[in-house]
Design an enzyme around this catalytic site. Sequence first.
Site, PDB file in Angstrom:
ATOM      1  N   SER A   1       0.845  -1.197   0.000  1.00  0.00           N
ATOM      2  CA  SER A   1       0.000   0.000   0.000  1.00  0.00           C
ATOM      3  C   SER A   1       0.876   1.241   0.000  1.00  0.00           C
ATOM      4  O   SER A   1       2.026   1.200   0.454  1.00  0.00           O
ATOM      5  CB  SER A   1      -0.883   0.008   1.257  1.00  0.00           C
ATOM      6  OG  SER A   1      -1.497   1.258   1.454  1.00  0.00           O
TER       7      SER A   1
ATOM      8  N   TYR B   1       0.040  -0.223  10.664  1.00  0.00           N
ATOM      9  CA  TYR B   1      -0.289  -0.596   9.278  1.00  0.00           C
ATOM     10  C   TYR B   1       0.868  -0.242   8.349  1.00  0.00           C
ATOM     11  O   TYR B   1       1.280  -1.057   7.507  1.00  0.00           O
ATOM     12  CB  TYR B   1      -1.560   0.125   8.833  1.00  0.00           C
ATOM     13  CG  TYR B   1      -1.958  -0.152   7.406  1.00  0.00           C
ATOM     14  CD1 TYR B   1      -2.412  -1.400   7.025  1.00  0.00           C
ATOM     15  CD2 TYR B   1      -1.878   0.855   6.432  1.00  0.00           C
ATOM     16  CE1 TYR B   1      -2.786  -1.664   5.709  1.00  0.00           C
ATOM     17  CE2 TYR B   1      -2.252   0.599   5.119  1.00  0.00           C
ATOM     18  CZ  TYR B   1      -2.699  -0.654   4.767  1.00  0.00           C
ATOM     19  OH  TYR B   1      -3.062  -0.913   3.454  1.00  0.00           O
TER      20      TYR B   1
END
Length: 300
Positions: A151, A177
């Site tokens: 990501s 994350y």
Amino acid sequence: MIETEFGFSSTATEVAHGIDLTGKRVVVTGASSGIGVETARALAGIGAEVTLAVRDVAAGEKVAQEIGGKVEVARLDLTDLSSVDEFARSWSGPLHVLVNNAGVMATPERYTEQGWEWQFATNHLGHFALATGLHSALKAAGNARIVSVTSRGHMLSPVIFDDVHYAFRSYEPWGAYGQSKTANVLFAVEATRRWEADGITANAVMPGAIYTNLQRHIGPSDVDPAIIKTTEQGAATSVLVATSPLLEGIGGRYFDDCDETRTADHRDETPPMRGVARFALDPGNAARLWTYSETLLAKA
């Protein structure tokens, strides 16, 4: 730098058009929803024998029935090492493509039974254990590819090796994350370095912003509507990296919108955060993460 005719709006089906994967065997993790479904659908549509590796077998069976073709379902829980080991041990024969697609995002603070931070455990360690467990199958394919779904959020944090699991820092969902997504890129770098002599290459892909179950812990206001893709578009870069002849023998790179992207030394102040952070491609960080991951799994 690899550039293609495809881009932001391309779909997985468009990217796969004209490619034949008849006789090739593929595993897609997290393929019971979101872009995992569309990745599996596109690969099955060009002849691949696809295994949906999912936690919810019933949901996976529904997807397999919908897709049709040579699609099977197997249970895989990336936070349960016995489940990962069972999946790897039960695999027989070559594996041509492994798509490490499953993941979680910005979850509330949570830890595995080993004390591993949940996002790092799910997004990186589970996939690391899976890939290393399937190494012999990937080697047997002769020219296998691993797709590591990452990501732009990797820019939020490098891997903090001194405190990966938040033993001393206050837990921060987006920081956790970010480091897990950086780990996904670093895995591709080191897997290629270690395994390319076995005919195995790995690349990291940024699918884009897509409304899926991945966003269950964030609100709509956290995502800019102008950069939202459909699930079919979100799966396109994964399918391209898994199949394109342009990537034959190419590994350790980062792709976004179906192209290899630039290296960035500073994060853009406004979304979308473009490029790949230099720390995510650093070979020293990649080697360190591999050794650290092996050590954790050995102690589990």
